[in-house]
Design a protein around this motif. Structure first.
Motif, mmCIF file in Angstrom:
data_model
loop_
_atom_site.group_PDB
_atom_site.id
_atom_site.type_symbol
_atom_site.label_atom_id
_atom_site.label_comp_id
_atom_site.label_asym_id
_atom_site.label_seq_id
_atom_site.Cartn_x
_atom_site.Cartn_y
_atom_site.Cartn_z
ATOM 1 N N THR A 26 0.820 -1.114 0.099
ATOM 2 C CA THR A 26 0.046 -0.112 0.033
ATOM 3 C C THR A 26 0.946 1.296 0.225
ATOM 4 O OG1 THR A 26 -1.624 -1.326 1.350
ATOM 5 C CG2 THR A 26 -2.046 1.085 1.136
ATOM 6 N N ALA A 27 1.926 1.312 0.758
ATOM 7 C CA ALA A 27 2.707 2.438 1.027
ATOM 8 C C ALA A 27 3.439 2.849 -0.439
ATOM 9 C CB ALA A 27 3.859 2.335 2.154
ATOM 10 N N THR A 28 3.968 1.834 -0.895
ATOM 11 C CA THR A 28 4.696 1.907 -2.246
ATOM 12 C C THR A 28 3.693 2.455 -3.303
ATOM 13 O OG1 THR A 28 5.610 -0.149 -1.540
ATOM 14 C CG2 THR A 28 6.125 0.657 -3.837
ATOM 15 N N GLN A 29 2.201 2.061 -3.181
ATOM 16 C CA GLN A 29 1.503 2.357 -4.141
ATOM 17 C C GLN A 29 1.312 3.739 -3.999
ATOM 18 O OE1 GLN A 29 -2.060 0.117 -4.232
ATOM 19 N NE2 GLN A 29 -1.356 -1.935 -4.221
ATOM 20 N N GLN A 30 1.022 4.345 -2.818
ATOM 21 C CA GLN A 30 0.748 5.810 -2.724
ATOM 22 C C GLN A 30 1.851 6.603 -3.156
ATOM 23 O OE1 GLN A 30 -0.418 5.401 1.584
ATOM 24 N NE2 GLN A 30 -2.484 5.069 1.022
ATOM 25 N N ILE A 31 2.983 6.292 -2.826
ATOM 26 C CA ILE A 31 4.202 6.887 -3.172
ATOM 27 C C ILE A 31 4.243 7.226 -4.713
ATOM 28 C CG2 ILE A 31 6.717 7.240 -3.165
ATOM 29 C CD1 ILE A 31 6.481 5.803 -0.357
ATOM 30 N N ALA A 32 4.134 5.800 -5.322
ATOM 31 C CA ALA A 32 4.248 5.789 -6.649
ATOM 32 C C ALA A 32 3.100 6.600 -7.626
ATOM 33 C CB ALA A 32 4.001 4.291 -7.247
ATOM 34 N N LYS A 33 2.004 6.550 -6.750
ATOM 35 C CA LYS A 33 0.607 7.390 -7.447
ATOM 36 C C LYS A 33 0.966 8.662 -7.421
ATOM 37 C CE LYS A 33 -4.177 7.632 -6.775
ATOM 38 N NZ LYS A 33 -5.229 7.376 -6.144
ATOM 39 N N GLY A 34 1.692 9.156 -6.355
ATOM 40 C CA GLY A 34 1.960 10.625 -6.223
ATOM 41 C C GLY A 34 2.785 10.975 -7.396
ATOM 42 N N ALA A 35 4.064 10.359 -7.231
ATOM 43 C CA ALA A 35 4.979 10.707 -8.219
ATOM 44 C C ALA A 35 4.384 10.428 -9.891
ATOM 45 C CB ALA A 35 5.981 9.683 -8.342
ATOM 46 N N ILE A 36 3.648 9.628 -10.200
ATOM 47 C CA ILE A 36 2.941 9.754 -11.458
ATOM 48 C C ILE A 36 2.286 10.614 -11.858
ATOM 49 C CG2 ILE A 36 1.470 8.153 -12.885
ATOM 50 C CD1 ILE A 36 3.044 5.874 -11.653
ATOM 51 N N ILE A 37 1.431 11.272 -10.712
ATOM 52 C CA ILE A 37 0.475 12.355 -10.959
ATOM 53 C C ILE A 37 1.279 13.658 -11.578
ATOM 54 C CG2 ILE A 37 -0.811 14.226 -9.993
ATOM 55 C CD1 ILE A 37 -2.069 11.878 -8.217
ATOM 56 N N VAL A 38 2.424 13.682 -10.618
ATOM 57 C CA VAL A 38 3.385 14.939 -10.860
ATOM 58 C C VAL A 38 4.151 14.802 -12.454
ATOM 59 C CG1 VAL A 38 5.708 15.797 -10.274
ATOM 60 C CG2 VAL A 38 3.880 15.228 -8.429
ATOM 61 N N ALA A 39 4.719 13.515 -12.735
ATOM 62 C CA ALA A 39 5.222 13.224 -13.940
ATOM 63 C C ALA A 39 4.213 13.543 -15.055
ATOM 64 C CB ALA A 39 5.481 11.734 -13.915
ATOM 65 N N ALA A 40 2.882 12.989 -14.836
ATOM 66 C CA ALA A 40 1.814 13.270 -16.025
ATOM 67 C C ALA A 40 1.934 14.779 -16.260
ATOM 68 C CB ALA A 40 0.746 12.589 -15.613
ATOM 69 N N VAL A 41 1.663 15.567 -15.125
ATOM 70 C CA VAL A 41 1.221 16.971 -15.256
ATOM 71 C C VAL A 41 2.517 17.612 -15.836
ATOM 72 C CG1 VAL A 41 0.775 19.179 -13.979
ATOM 73 C CG2 VAL A 41 -0.375 17.123 -13.392
ATOM 74 N N LEU A 42 3.923 17.146 -15.521
ATOM 75 C CA LEU A 42 4.946 17.770 -16.188
ATOM 76 C C LEU A 42 5.073 17.361 -17.566
ATOM 77 C CD1 LEU A 42 7.805 17.225 -13.599
ATOM 78 C CD2 LEU A 42 6.710 19.339 -14.183
ATOM 79 N N VAL A 43 4.774 16.326 -18.016
ATOM 80 C CA VAL A 43 4.632 15.994 -19.492
ATOM 81 C C VAL A 43 3.675 16.949 -20.138
ATOM 82 C CG1 VAL A 43 4.174 14.125 -21.071
ATOM 83 C CG2 VAL A 43 5.629 13.588 -19.265
#
Lengths: 339, 346
Positions: free
Chosen positions: A314-331
């Motif tokens: 669960t913890a890994t999922q939450q961290i990764a989800k946050g990172a991917i949101i940021v990455a998607a917005v940056l793209v």
């Protein structure tokens, strides 16, 4: 910020109908670049999923699963996109889904069968949307506060109705909709509803006066008013639309889970806002697309699917989800600059 | 909610016994005759005694089990003519609940029963009550300091995992390379870790069994459906599933139905009525559930009444009620589900 003021564009279109054809075309091209970047993100995710779990990720079952899971939050996001485009926000979507779902699954409602459940869900959703709209458009309460109040009272009401209990659905027609036997050409009915809402939403935003007015109100409400738009009525309609989407989503959730519970729709407001933002909708209003929002939802759901298939914690999922949101917005940003 | 007193009495007895086990060190084996000879021990029973006002600060009932806790406490208090229950509005807000407990202290109730939203955060107010001379019965979520309560009664999360693991282990012990899947509850909660730990520890007794996947849901039907459908997609074949919570189990069972799977056995957790009914019907994958009995709230009222009346517990030699009572996580399957049915919560 990165684009010429969309309000000016909308106002131009409104005031100079003779010029109506061209802005459409340029707009489409511009959105295509955005859409492509989102499709790129989605493609990368699909590749990751395919590499990590080649057996389970790419088979038909899983595609059906991802689309089904995207349906409920997807319908909510379509409504949310309209609201954000108009410069507003709807924090109450999750609570409305909860309230509509528990109201529609009360024993009394179930006596009226399938239609009773569907009708109640939609009416309760629209009723909440109407209250939001009236408070915001005619009561002068800022959307953040009005819908926050609806969030609190909606959840409270849902809790009161259920008394904390899970309300099981006993109407067969409803439950059957979620089963494999009712798939149409391999497409689950829930996904068909999601697709229909998406198409209607796209047409409404891009091909109707209603859509143009929504953008205009979000870009510059004062300019929109001067251009002859009844801004208040427009706002009322927008929250009503969001409420309607929540009602439909509540029904889909009832089909999916076979029950109504006051915890339904938990944190939908954040997921829907995040999906819309990832999809390129400006939080300040005036710009956004249905295609982008739907892709945002699909990106989210695909991420969750990949996480689960790979048995991440669960913890890994939450961290990764946050990172991917940021990455998607940056793209998104990068693409927007270069277009 | 229908509940029978006989079942409660039974549970209370079981609870008291497990508490007794803790106290075994100070209990003599052969002193029974002497005890009954020279003591005038008063044991709490159903007969009306001294009037007791019990303050009850329960949880916000936004989940079937928590709702059952409130119902159990209120129903039990009604049973006694000598008990007045002052209950506060359920809350899962720490600050609000502290305020509620302080109000009960100011009202000078005789005994307090508190199920804290957060045991650690409510410790101070528990201490305050004890210092004011009001004994506290701490229900389930434990305070950080033993000084903050006179008696603790609660469930055994680790034990739930153990019971589930052993049940599955016994069912699969003859199967080579058996695969087990776990659908856990809310991972933010310590109790979820304890349940998983108990489960893993039990499975260590069965070397032929391997846990191949674990995903956490949120104790809700919706999350149960969502996570389970993904687990089913990820694990094309496995032999057993343990689901931590029967509420999210409603969603999990729905996902299993939607995927058309029936190639494994499922064990639930907590003891919801719908789970009991599914076990009794025996027409699906759900074969058993491990209890986390909400009847502990009724037992807490019993203990509070005994405290208020200065009495001990029936069936135990001690003058006082125990300081620590852990409810047993019994396995309910087809064989005994009828007995437990009345305790099932909606």
């Amino acid at each position: 910020m990165t684009q010429p003021a969309p309000a000016a564009e909308a106002a131009t279109r409104k005031s100079a109908p003779a010029d109506g054809g061209r802005p459409w075309r340029t707009k489409l091209v511009r959105f295509d670049v955005r859409t492509l970047s989102l499709l790129g993100v989605l493609a990368v995710l699909v590749v990751i999923g395919g590499i990590t779990q080649p057996d389970s990720f790419l088979d038909t079952d899983n595609v059906q699963l991802v689309l089904t899971q995207a349906s409920v939050i997807g319908v909510v996001t379509v409504g949310m996109t309209f609201v954000i485009i108009s410069g507003g926000i709807d924090l109450s979507v999750g609570a409305i889904v909860a309230l509509a779902s528990v109201w529609a699954t009360t024993v009394a409602t179930q006596e009226y069968g399938f239609a009773g459940i569907l009708f109640t869900a939609v009416i309760v959703g629209m009723g909440c949307g109407l209250v939001n709209g009236l408070l915001i458009a005619y009561g002068g309460i800022v959307p953040f506060i009005a819908t926050l109040a609806m969030l609190a009272s909606g959840r409270g009401l849902a809790l009161q109705i259920t008394d904390g209990k899970t309300q099981m659905v006993t109407v067969d027609g409803v439950l059957d909709l979620g089963l494999r036997e009712s798939y149409v050409l391999g497409i689950p009915p829930l996904v068909l509803v999601f697709a229909a809402v998406t198409v209607v939403g796209w047409l409404l935003l891009n091909r109707t006066t209603f859509g143009r007015r929504s953008v205009a109100v979000g870009g510059n409400a004062e300019a929109a008013r001067l251009a002859g738009i009844d801004v208040r009525r427009q706002r009322l309609y927008l929250y009503l639309l969001s409420g309607l989407c929540c009602g439909i989503a509540a029904f889909l959730l009832i089909v999916l889970s076979g029950s109504g519970q006051n915890t339904n729709g938990n944190l939908y407001e954040l997921d829907a806002i995040a999906a819309a933002i990832i999809g390129g909708t400006l939080l300040s209003g005036g710009r956004g697309t249905i295609t982008g929002s739907v892709l945002g939802v699909l990106i989210f759901t695909t991420i969750q699917n990949i996480f689960a298939l790979n048995n991440l914690e669960t913890a890994t999922q939450q961290i990764a989800k946050g990172a991917i949101i940021v990455a998607a917005v940056l793209v998104q940003r990068r693409t927007a600059h270069t277009s | 909610m229908p509940t029978t007193t006989s079942r409660r009495g039974l549970l209370f007895g079981a609870a008291a016994l497990s508490g007794g086990a803790l106290l075994a060190g100070c209990t003599s084996n052969e002193s029974k005759d002497e005890d009954s000879g020279n003591k005038e021990q008063q044991v709490a029973d159903e007969k009306p005694g001294k009037e007791v006002t019990i303050g009850f600060a329960g949880p916000q009932a936004d989940h079937g089990w928590l709702n059952a806790i409130n119902d159990n406490a209120k129903e039990r208090a009604k049973k006694y003519a000598d008990v007045t229950l002052e209950s506060t509005e359920g809350s899962n807000d720490t600050a609000a609940q502290i305020g509620q407990v302080e109000t009960l202290i100011n009202k000078k109730v005789d005994v307090l029963v508190i199920l804290p939203a957060d045991g650690k955060a409510l410790t101070q107010v528990g201490l305050k009550a004890m210092k004011a001379g009001i004994p506290v019965v701490n229900l389930d979520r434990v305070f950080a300091s033993p000084q903050a309560y006179r008696c603790w009664i609660g469930g055994d999360n680790y034990g739930m995992g153990l019971s589930a693991g052993h049940y599955i282990g016994e069912k699969l012990k003859d199967k080579k390379n058996a695969r087990v899947v776990e659908l856990a509850g809310l991972d933010n909660l310590e109790l979820t870790k304890q349940r998983s730990k108990g489960f893993d520890d039990a499975l260590k007794n069965y070397p032929n069994i391997k846990k191949v996947a674990r995903q956490a849901a949120d104790f809700t039907v919706e999350s149960g459906q969502q996570k389970m459908s993904q687990l089913l997609q990820a694990q094309k074949n496995f032999d057993a599933l343990w689901n931590h919570d029967d509420d999210q189990g409603v969603g999990a069972l729905r996902a299993i139905e939607q995927a058309g799977r029936d190639d494994f056995l499922m064990v639930g957790g907590a003891g919801a009525l719908s789970a009991f009914q599914a076990i009794e019907a025996d027409d699906g994958v759900l074969k058993a559930t491990v209890l986390y009995p909400p009847t502990m709230a009724a037992s807490a009222i019993d203990l509070a009444r005994a405290l208020g009346q200065g009495k001990g517990v029936s069936g135990m030699a001690e003058f006082e009620i125990p300081s620590f009572v852990t409810c047993y996580s019994a396995v309910v399957d087809k064989d005994n589900v009828e007995q437990y049915m009345p305790t099932g919560f909606k």
